[in-house]
Design an enzyme around this catalytic site. Sequence first.
Site, PDB file in Angstrom:
ATOM      1  N   HIS A 115     -11.875  -0.191   6.750  1.00 55.16           N
ATOM      2  CA  HIS A 115     -10.450  -0.548   6.514  1.00 55.16           C
ATOM      3  C   HIS A 115      -9.433   0.058   7.503  1.00 55.16           C
ATOM      4  CE1 HIS A 115      -6.677  -0.118   3.464  1.00 55.16           C
ATOM      5  NE2 HIS A 115      -6.367  -0.617   4.722  1.00 55.16           N
ATOM      6  N   GLU A 149       0.711  -1.207  -0.009  1.00 49.76           N
ATOM      7  CA  GLU A 149      -0.122   0.051  -0.054  1.00 49.76           C
ATOM      8  C   GLU A 149       0.840   1.405  -0.237  1.00 49.76           C
ATOM      9  OE1 GLU A 149      -4.216  -0.475   1.921  1.00 49.76           O
ATOM     10  OE2 GLU A 149      -2.553  -1.049   3.551  1.00 49.76           O
TER      11      GLU A 149
END
Lengths: 267, 267, 267, 267
Positions: free
Chosen positions: B167, B78
């Site tokens: 998330h 990420e």
Amino acid sequence: MPDTLTDLVAELALANRILGHEGVLDAFGHVSVRHPDDPGRYLLSRSRSPLLIEPDDILEFTLDSEPVKPPKALLYAERVIHGCIYQARSDVTAVCHHHAPAVMPFCIAGKPIMPVFHLGAAMGEEAPFWDQYDEFGDTNLLVVKQEEGHSLARALGSHSAVLMNRHGATVVGSGLKELVSRAIFMCQNAEYQLRASALGAPEPLHRGEIELAGKISRLPTVVTRTWEYWSMRLQASGAMPPRRRAAKSPRPARAAARGRSKTRKRR
Amino acid sequence: MPDTLTDLVAELALANRILGHEGVLDAFGHVSVRHPDDPGRYLLSRSRSPLLIEPDDILEFTLDSEPVKPPKALLYAERVIHGCIYQARSDVTAVCHHHAPAVMPFCIAGKPIMPVFHLGAAMGEEAPFWDQYDEFGDTNLLVVKQEEGHSLARALGSHSAVLMNRHGATVVGSGLKELVSRAIFMCQNAEYQLRASALGAPEPLHRGEIELAGKISRLPTVVTRTWEYWSMRLQASGAMPPRRRAAKSPRPARAAARGRSKTRKRR
Amino acid sequence: MPDTLTDLVAELALANRILGHEGVLDAFGHVSVRHPDDPGRYLLSRSRSPLLIEPDDILEFTLDSEPVKPPKALLYAERVIHGCIYQARSDVTAVCHHHAPAVMPFCIAGKPIMPVFHLGAAMGEEAPFWDQYDEFGDTNLLVVKQEEGHSLARALGSHSAVLMNRHGATVVGSGLKELVSRAIFMCQNAEYQLRASALGAPEPLHRGEIELAGKISRLPTVVTRTWEYWSMRLQASGAMPPRRRAAKSPRPARAAARGRSKTRKRR
Amino acid sequence: MPDTLTDLVAELALANRILGHEGVLDAFGHVSVRHPDDPGRYLLSRSRSPLLIEPDDILEFTLDSEPVKPPKALLYAERVIHGCIYQARSDVTAVCHHHAPAVMPFCIAGKPIMPVFHLGAAMGEEAPFWDQYDEFGDTNLLVVKQEEGHSLARALGSHSAVLMNRHGATVVGSGLKELVSRAIFMCQNAEYQLRASALGAPEPLHRGEIELAGKISRLPTVVTRTWEYWSMRLQASGAMPPRRRAAKSPRPARAAARGRSKTRKRR
């Protein structure tokens, strides 16, 4: 009560660390004690997180919260909380300002903490609220001006604790050990009250119970037992405060400290 | 600010571990810092749990999140979160992406976190939501494509934090220590807000209070005090990061590191 | 996958301790792994609290949950959970039965756990309920009879986890590390779901997200990273399992263990 | 059962510390055991926080809660709880009075704790309430008078535990290890019940399940396994009790202790 200023300074460092270790203080919050020989002064650490405070960090302040000696380190911005309460309450010899997680939900929701179990009676029948916005409008919520300190002291009145909306709490005592017990018991009480509210609307102790049970937390036997317990826990965590650094003079540390203290007062 | 790249790399490893130890990061999450000499690059660890990160794990990336040197280890999937935010926000020099337990209930319920106590003002007036599904439909919820990173950066806008539905959160700062404080204070705020909601519907600080109290968390005195406190806690747990491994060359480690860094930039 | 039985036994002891240290197992609960060379057998500790388990405690069982060698110690009463699931599910190579505090509120209230954040997708779309009372009436709630184990395995079906009313949960995996991650992520998910429910009725991930995010938790990169992290935490707590005791024979421990394992199978 | 008084005294010190370490006792609360050779006496520490108790702190009391030897230290104010229950319940050989955070919400809200998972059945079908105010009006809520102790024992009746409104709980057992397990399981049960109530109104086990599952917690295998687990946790925290101080006489400590015990009974 400790019999010398050196002992009291050591106890104040220990009180800071106990409250830091028991979850009342964290990076912030502070504890002070009135000077044992001069009711017009109080002892408070330089600006530092409570769990790190050493006897050498403890400084002397007037009740206007001015340092007696020119400070060599940063000072707590909110020390007027201490000075203003010592001015208003001659019966108070120890003050703690904190933002403990246990009290924050009440300070945020504006709901009163009330004694719901026998040890919670240490806080007394009620802890009034003080909202800095009411008198001072928009601020950074820190209590830094004399008039803010005096306003908080007025809200405290003759109670043992005052809740500060959106900020935290300030607790007082007639001794360091009593103060430490009260602050911790009040946090336990808040925690239990919050959790009990998930089961139904909790009721406080009966008024007579508050008075009778409140006396327990001030008994020397109770205060000694809890102090021993919390000190043991602090020690087990490896965080006991160091002793005062050896004085430069050849005099023994204790005498030296006494000497320094006298010197200070002469200023 | 640290005065050399070596010091900044050490500080970044420490920031990772502090956030890991204070419950913001766990096995996942990451912290980056913009390169002090080249705003077109940033520093981030190889893929590793934050509490394990050492200075030697820190790598250099372009703002397209490409490693400057061919990597010898796995990289965070990420990392576009960091690159895209550095592209969009020239004022930002540090970024943290996390799934802290304190914010997850809000990310799951889709309810906003709002500043409810003075230190919570570090997050600013609001943290917008970003739902990856809205623009990208079904995904594994990781932010791995450039367009996902850019979309998140747009949602962040000029705020200090953005909540990612189902998330986690991403927080930014104009310095590593400011970022660390903001991330921790925002988690405390979320925790207190959740608990306060059991007592009634909590109200945020007044708008003026948010601005004034928000400045506190950025003061060097505050940032220094909390950094000392959290470092002490990390040290007490035995988890301080090791120093950078000695370079093979006979040059002192610091010079060697500087040399390596120059070499890298020449590529 | 570990390349020898000795390594797998060591990994099983470590898995028990990781799950004990991360709050999934406590005095109770157990983890097993299918025998790598014989799908008709599985490995499980003698009856002992998971954080205390050593490689020497690991025993071999048939899928009827009978010990392959006459046992010298007490065995877990509920080992049929493991045997019956290995019989029903050829894809399963690791099983964990636990009473984690995070799942207990759901097992007690009879409310489903559903994936509410990306890592929670490790549990799959749903975990069915199994109520021992439905088929067996009043019992002590332990799964000790073959028919109870088979009934539980039927309720599990092709899912990754089954919730047991008023008792706990059983989780399965296609490898020990996958199982450990799934068990921990599912507990985090349950904890966040419970806390989110204080803010509003939480919604699960979209169906496509569950599938895509579910794959993350099974990636070797993820499983390796979390295993390193949880092992480090266990080590920091001083609770790493000891190695297998030296064999009496002069052969090196590893060869000896291999030898013993062959011997066992000959029985 | 331990085979000598010395062993039982060591086990009582250990029981105090286990319950202190597992969050049942804190600065307050106490555990006693009936004298193994004289059902008209019981063993209890001098007034001290449980985690600090050593074998040398254990004293002998009559069932009127009078110390058999003139005490050299402070005694627990509430020891009549123990004496009065031993008088009323010949089947009881161990008593624990505590204010565990897990039970306090129920004691404050006045809502019953009920067995909601298999191990929770250790508490039996129900734990009655006792409100000191009902019979004695305003008090400090401590149980210090004989009539208060007798009233509490009557409320306990033939149950395994009694909840004391706005105060705490008292739990009994037919052995120290059974008592320790019951006290801990009941706290876990209360914690899970409270959390489950956030999801819906939790139901107790079926009546037959309570009886069958309740027997589990009393099985020697269970009691031995949990005792080993909790002892290991205590040891890992560095808080195991020291051994009894060496006697002044040249006799070995054990014989000396036995001798002292006989001497005491002659009084």
